[in-house]
Design a protein around this motif. Structure first.
Motif, PDB file in Angstrom:
ATOM      1  N   LEU A  25      -6.155  21.459 -24.995  1.00 47.80           N
ATOM      2  CA  LEU A  25      -6.198  20.004 -25.141  1.00 47.80           C
ATOM      3  C   LEU A  25      -7.298  19.575 -26.106  1.00 47.80           C
ATOM      4  O   LEU A  25      -7.069  18.806 -27.036  1.00 47.80           O
ATOM      5  N   LEU A  26      -8.508  20.080 -25.881  1.00 47.67           N
ATOM      6  CA  LEU A  26      -9.642  19.632 -26.691  1.00 47.67           C
ATOM      7  C   LEU A  26      -9.549  20.102 -28.139  1.00 47.67           C
ATOM      8  O   LEU A  26      -9.914  19.354 -29.054  1.00 47.67           O
ATOM      9  N   ARG A  27      -9.059  21.304 -28.367  1.00 52.68           N
ATOM     10  CA  ARG A  27      -8.905  21.781 -29.753  1.00 52.68           C
ATOM     11  C   ARG A  27      -7.922  20.894 -30.513  1.00 52.68           C
ATOM     12  O   ARG A  27      -8.171  20.509 -31.658  1.00 52.68           O
ATOM     13  N   ASP A  28      -6.810  20.557 -29.881  1.00 59.43           N
ATOM     14  CA  ASP A  28      -5.826  19.682 -30.501  1.00 59.43           C
ATOM     15  C   ASP A  28      -6.405  18.276 -30.709  1.00 59.43           C
ATOM     16  O   ASP A  28      -6.203  17.652 -31.753  1.00 59.43           O
ATOM     17  N   HIS A  29      -7.142  17.810 -29.720  1.00 55.74           N
ATOM     18  CA  HIS A  29      -7.787  16.499 -29.781  1.00 55.74           C
ATOM     19  C   HIS A  29      -8.763  16.428 -30.965  1.00 55.74           C
ATOM     20  O   HIS A  29      -8.772  15.458 -31.720  1.00 55.74           O
ATOM     21  N   ILE A  30      -9.565  17.456 -31.118  1.00 54.36           N
ATOM     22  CA  ILE A  30     -10.551  17.494 -32.212  1.00 54.36           C
ATOM     23  C   ILE A  30      -9.846  17.498 -33.563  1.00 54.36           C
ATOM     24  O   ILE A  30     -10.279  16.801 -34.495  1.00 54.36           O
ATOM     25  N   LEU A  31      -8.755  18.244 -33.684  1.00 53.52           N
ATOM     26  CA  LEU A  31      -7.995  18.228 -34.940  1.00 53.52           C
ATOM     27  C   LEU A  31      -7.509  16.822 -35.267  1.00 53.52           C
ATOM     28  O   LEU A  31      -7.601  16.377 -36.414  1.00 53.52           O
ATOM     29  N   LYS A  32      -6.985  16.126 -34.258  1.00 54.20           N
ATOM     30  CA  LYS A  32      -6.502  14.757 -34.476  1.00 54.20           C
ATOM     31  C   LYS A  32      -7.639  13.832 -34.890  1.00 54.20           C
ATOM     32  O   LYS A  32      -7.471  12.998 -35.782  1.00 54.20           O
ATOM     33  N   GLU A  33      -8.770  13.959 -34.211  1.00 58.61           N
ATOM     34  CA  GLU A  33      -9.890  13.077 -34.572  1.00 58.61           C
ATOM     35  C   GLU A  33     -10.392  13.379 -35.977  1.00 58.61           C
ATOM     36  O   GLU A  33     -10.582  12.457 -36.778  1.00 58.61           O
ATOM     37  N   ASN A  34     -10.626  14.653 -36.266  1.00 56.66           N
ATOM     38  CA  ASN A  34     -11.171  15.012 -37.577  1.00 56.66           C
ATOM     39  C   ASN A  34     -10.222  14.666 -38.719  1.00 56.66           C
ATOM     40  O   ASN A  34     -10.662  14.222 -39.778  1.00 56.66           O
ATOM     41  N   ASN A  35      -8.914  14.876 -38.513  1.00 53.08           N
ATOM     42  CA  ASN A  35      -7.955  14.778 -39.613  1.00 53.08           C
ATOM     43  C   ASN A  35      -7.143  13.491 -39.647  1.00 53.08           C
ATOM     44  O   ASN A  35      -6.418  13.263 -40.613  1.00 53.08           O
ATOM     45  N   VAL A  36      -7.247  12.679 -38.601  1.00 55.87           N
ATOM     46  CA  VAL A  36      -6.515  11.412 -38.595  1.00 55.87           C
ATOM     47  C   VAL A  36      -7.476  10.249 -38.321  1.00 55.87           C
ATOM     48  O   VAL A  36      -7.751   9.428 -39.198  1.00 55.87           O
ATOM     49  N   LEU A  37      -8.008  10.198 -37.105  1.00 59.38           N
ATOM     50  CA  LEU A  37      -8.812   9.042 -36.705  1.00 59.38           C
ATOM     51  C   LEU A  37     -10.049   8.855 -37.583  1.00 59.38           C
ATOM     52  O   LEU A  37     -10.318   7.747 -38.054  1.00 59.38           O
ATOM     53  N   PHE A  38     -10.799   9.921 -37.812  1.00 58.68           N
ATOM     54  CA  PHE A  38     -12.032   9.767 -38.586  1.00 58.68           C
ATOM     55  C   PHE A  38     -11.739   9.426 -40.046  1.00 58.68           C
ATOM     56  O   PHE A  38     -12.497   8.682 -40.673  1.00 58.68           O
ATOM     57  N   LEU A  39     -10.631   9.941 -40.590  1.00 57.47           N
ATOM     58  CA  LEU A  39     -10.263   9.568 -41.967  1.00 57.47           C
ATOM     59  C   LEU A  39      -9.909   8.085 -42.029  1.00 57.47           C
ATOM     60  O   LEU A  39     -10.287   7.393 -42.984  1.00 57.47           O
ATOM     61  N   MET A  40      -9.194   7.606 -41.009  1.00 62.46           N
ATOM     62  CA  MET A  40      -8.885   6.172 -40.956  1.00 62.46           C
ATOM     63  C   MET A  40     -10.176   5.362 -40.842  1.00 62.46           C
ATOM     64  O   MET A  40     -10.343   4.342 -41.527  1.00 62.46           O
ATOM     65  N   ALA A  41     -11.085   5.816 -39.976  1.00 65.16           N
ATOM     66  CA  ALA A  41     -12.360   5.111 -39.793  1.00 65.16           C
ATOM     67  C   ALA A  41     -13.153   5.076 -41.094  1.00 65.16           C
ATOM     68  O   ALA A  41     -13.740   4.042 -41.441  1.00 65.16           O
ATOM     69  N   GLU A  42     -13.153   6.177 -41.811  1.00 65.10           N
ATOM     70  CA  GLU A  42     -13.915   6.233 -43.059  1.00 65.10           C
ATOM     71  C   GLU A  42     -13.344   5.290 -44.114  1.00 65.10           C
ATOM     72  O   GLU A  42     -14.091   4.783 -44.962  1.00 65.10           O
TER      73      GLU A  42
END
Length: 190
Positions: free
Chosen positions: A123-140
Protein backbone atom coordinates in the motif's frame (compact mmCIF):
# COMPACT_ATOMS: atom_id res chain seq x y z
CA UNK A 1 13.38 24.02 1.81
CA UNK A 2 10.39 23.51 -0.45
CA UNK A 3 7.49 21.49 0.91
CA UNK A 4 7.43 18.84 -1.82
CA UNK A 5 11.20 18.36 -1.47
CA UNK A 6 10.79 17.75 2.28
CA UNK A 7 8.02 15.23 1.67
CA UNK A 8 10.04 13.41 -1.01
CA UNK A 9 13.02 13.16 1.35
CA UNK A 10 10.74 11.72 4.01
CA UNK A 11 9.50 9.22 1.42
CA UNK A 12 13.08 8.03 0.97
CA UNK A 13 13.36 7.27 4.70
CA UNK A 14 9.97 5.54 4.68
CA UNK A 15 10.99 3.39 1.69
CA UNK A 16 14.16 2.30 3.52
CA UNK A 17 12.08 1.26 6.50
CA UNK A 18 9.64 -0.55 4.22
CA UNK A 19 12.63 -2.60 3.05
CA UNK A 20 13.26 -3.47 6.70
CA UNK A 21 9.58 -4.21 7.24
CA UNK A 22 9.58 -6.55 4.25
CA UNK A 23 12.71 -8.33 5.50
CA UNK A 24 11.22 -8.82 8.97
CA UNK A 25 7.98 -10.15 7.44
CA UNK A 26 9.91 -12.62 5.26
CA UNK A 27 11.85 -13.82 8.30
CA UNK A 28 8.68 -14.36 10.31
CA UNK A 29 6.95 -16.17 7.47
CA UNK A 30 10.03 -18.41 7.11
CA UNK A 31 9.81 -19.35 10.78
CA UNK A 32 12.76 -17.19 11.82
CA UNK A 33 12.11 -15.34 15.07
CA UNK A 34 12.38 -11.57 15.01
CA UNK A 35 13.05 -9.66 18.18
CA UNK A 36 9.90 -8.06 19.64
CA UNK A 37 12.06 -4.95 20.06
CA UNK A 38 12.66 -4.85 16.30
CA UNK A 39 8.97 -5.30 15.54
CA UNK A 40 8.07 -2.58 18.05
CA UNK A 41 10.72 -0.28 16.60
CA UNK A 42 9.36 -0.73 13.10
CA UNK A 43 5.87 -0.05 14.37
CA UNK A 44 7.01 3.06 16.25
CA UNK A 45 8.69 4.43 13.13
CA UNK A 46 5.58 3.98 11.02
CA UNK A 47 3.22 5.29 13.71
CA UNK A 48 5.25 8.38 14.54
CA UNK A 49 7.38 9.24 11.51
CA UNK A 50 5.26 8.00 8.61
CA UNK A 51 1.84 8.73 10.06
CA UNK A 52 1.97 11.44 12.71
CA UNK A 53 4.82 13.42 11.17
CA UNK A 54 4.68 12.81 7.41
CA UNK A 55 0.97 12.19 6.85
CA UNK A 56 0.21 14.86 9.45
CA UNK A 57 2.07 17.45 7.37
CA UNK A 58 0.12 16.43 4.31
CA UNK A 59 -3.31 16.26 5.95
CA UNK A 60 -3.05 19.34 8.15
CA UNK A 61 -0.90 21.66 6.04
CA UNK A 62 -0.36 20.70 2.39
CA UNK A 63 -3.77 19.28 1.45
CA UNK A 64 -5.80 22.17 2.94
CA UNK A 65 -3.48 24.65 1.21
CA UNK A 66 -3.95 22.86 -2.13
CA UNK A 67 -7.72 22.93 -1.57
CA UNK A 68 -7.57 26.70 -1.04
CA UNK A 69 -5.64 26.93 -4.32
CA UNK A 70 -8.45 25.08 -6.13
CA UNK A 71 -7.64 21.37 -5.91
CA UNK A 72 -10.87 19.54 -5.02
CA UNK A 73 -10.87 17.42 -1.87
CA UNK A 74 -13.39 14.91 -3.28
CA UNK A 75 -13.06 12.99 -6.51
CA UNK A 76 -9.38 13.61 -7.06
CA UNK A 77 -5.93 12.79 -5.74
CA UNK A 78 -6.54 14.30 -2.29
CA UNK A 79 -9.43 11.94 -1.55
CA UNK A 80 -7.37 8.97 -2.78
CA UNK A 81 -4.41 9.96 -0.57
CA UNK A 82 -6.62 10.46 2.49
CA UNK A 83 -8.33 7.11 1.94
CA UNK A 84 -4.96 5.37 1.63
CA UNK A 85 -3.73 7.06 4.83
CA UNK A 86 -6.74 5.52 6.60
CA UNK A 87 -6.09 2.08 5.08
CA UNK A 88 -2.49 2.30 6.28
CA UNK A 89 -3.58 3.22 9.79
CA UNK A 90 -5.80 0.14 9.90
CA UNK A 91 -2.87 -2.09 8.90
CA UNK A 92 -0.61 -0.45 11.50
CA UNK A 93 -3.28 -1.16 14.13
CA UNK A 94 -3.28 -4.80 13.01
CA UNK A 95 0.51 -4.95 13.41
CA UNK A 96 0.21 -3.36 16.86
CA UNK A 97 -2.35 -5.95 17.93
CA UNK A 98 -0.12 -8.77 16.67
CA UNK A 99 2.89 -7.39 18.56
CA UNK A 100 0.87 -7.43 21.77
CA UNK A 101 0.36 -11.18 21.28
CA UNK A 102 3.78 -11.97 19.80
CA UNK A 103 5.72 -12.96 22.92
CA UNK A 104 3.08 -15.48 24.03
CA UNK A 105 1.93 -16.78 20.64
CA UNK A 106 4.99 -16.14 18.55
CA UNK A 107 4.16 -18.20 15.46
CA UNK A 108 0.51 -17.20 14.83
CA UNK A 109 1.06 -13.62 16.00
CA UNK A 110 4.26 -13.36 13.96
CA UNK A 111 2.47 -14.52 10.83
CA UNK A 112 -0.40 -12.10 11.53
CA UNK A 113 2.12 -9.26 11.95
CA UNK A 114 3.93 -10.32 8.75
CA UNK A 115 0.74 -10.44 6.69
CA UNK A 116 -0.33 -6.97 7.84
CA UNK A 117 3.22 -5.69 7.26
CA UNK A 118 3.28 -7.02 3.71
CA UNK A 119 -0.07 -5.40 2.90
CA UNK A 120 1.12 -2.14 4.46
CA UNK A 121 4.33 -2.20 2.43
CA UNK A 122 2.50 -2.73 -0.86
CA UNK A 123 0.00 0.00 0.00
CA UNK A 124 2.61 2.54 1.07
CA UNK A 125 4.97 1.90 -1.86
CA UNK A 126 2.10 2.46 -4.30
CA UNK A 127 0.95 5.49 -2.31
CA UNK A 128 4.43 7.05 -2.43
CA UNK A 129 4.61 6.54 -6.20
CA UNK A 130 1.28 8.33 -6.61
CA UNK A 131 2.34 11.21 -4.40
CA UNK A 132 5.77 11.63 -5.97
CA UNK A 133 4.61 11.26 -9.58
CA UNK A 134 1.12 12.75 -9.54
CA UNK A 135 0.14 14.79 -6.49
CA UNK A 136 3.46 16.52 -5.88
CA UNK A 137 3.85 17.37 -9.59
CA UNK A 138 0.37 18.92 -9.51
CA UNK A 139 1.28 20.81 -6.32
CA UNK A 140 4.49 22.09 -7.87
CA UNK A 141 2.52 23.52 -10.79
CA UNK A 142 -0.02 25.15 -8.43
CA UNK A 143 2.33 26.58 -5.79
CA UNK A 144 4.72 29.45 -6.14
CA UNK A 145 8.28 29.00 -4.83
CA UNK A 146 7.37 31.36 -1.98
CA UNK A 147 4.34 29.24 -1.05
CA UNK A 148 6.48 26.10 -1.17
CA UNK A 149 8.99 27.71 1.20
CA UNK A 150 6.22 28.94 3.50
CA UNK A 151 4.78 25.42 3.68
CA UNK A 152 8.28 24.09 4.42
CA UNK A 153 8.49 26.43 7.42
CA UNK A 154 5.03 25.30 8.54
CA UNK A 155 6.17 21.67 8.24
CA UNK A 156 9.13 22.33 10.54
CA UNK A 157 6.97 24.10 13.09
CA UNK A 158 4.36 21.31 13.02
CA UNK A 159 7.01 18.62 13.43
CA UNK A 160 8.45 20.28 16.53
CA UNK A 161 4.99 20.84 18.04
CA UNK A 162 3.64 17.34 17.29
CA UNK A 163 6.71 15.21 17.90
CA UNK A 164 8.91 17.33 20.10
CA UNK A 165 12.42 18.56 19.48
CA UNK A 166 14.87 15.80 18.60
CA UNK A 167 12.24 13.15 17.79
CA UNK A 168 12.98 13.27 14.06
CA UNK A 169 16.67 12.61 14.74
CA UNK A 170 15.86 9.86 17.27
CA UNK A 171 13.65 8.10 14.74
CA UNK A 172 16.35 8.30 12.07
CA UNK A 173 18.81 6.74 14.54
CA UNK A 174 16.22 4.07 15.34
CA UNK A 175 15.84 3.45 11.61
CA UNK A 176 19.57 2.77 11.20
CA UNK A 177 19.63 0.56 14.30
CA UNK A 178 16.66 -1.53 13.15
CA UNK A 179 17.92 -1.92 9.59
CA UNK A 180 21.30 -3.00 10.92
CA UNK A 181 19.70 -5.53 13.27
CA UNK A 182 17.53 -6.97 10.48
CA UNK A 183 20.55 -7.26 8.20
CA UNK A 184 22.53 -8.95 10.98
CA UNK A 185 19.70 -11.48 11.51
CA UNK A 186 19.49 -12.08 7.77
CA UNK A 187 23.25 -12.71 7.52
CA UNK A 188 23.21 -15.02 10.56
CA UNK A 189 20.41 -17.16 9.11
CA UNK A 190 21.70 -17.30 5.51
Amino acid sequence: MQATTILRLEHEAILKMLDGLDAAARQLLSGIAVSPTTLSGLLEFFQIFADRCHHGKEEEILFPFLERKGMPREGGPLSVMLHEHDLGRNLVREMAAAIAEYPSQSDPAGKRWANAAQQYSVLLRDHILKENNVLFLMAERMLTPEEQDLLGVEFEKSETEKMGAGTHERLHALMHEILSEIEHTRMATS
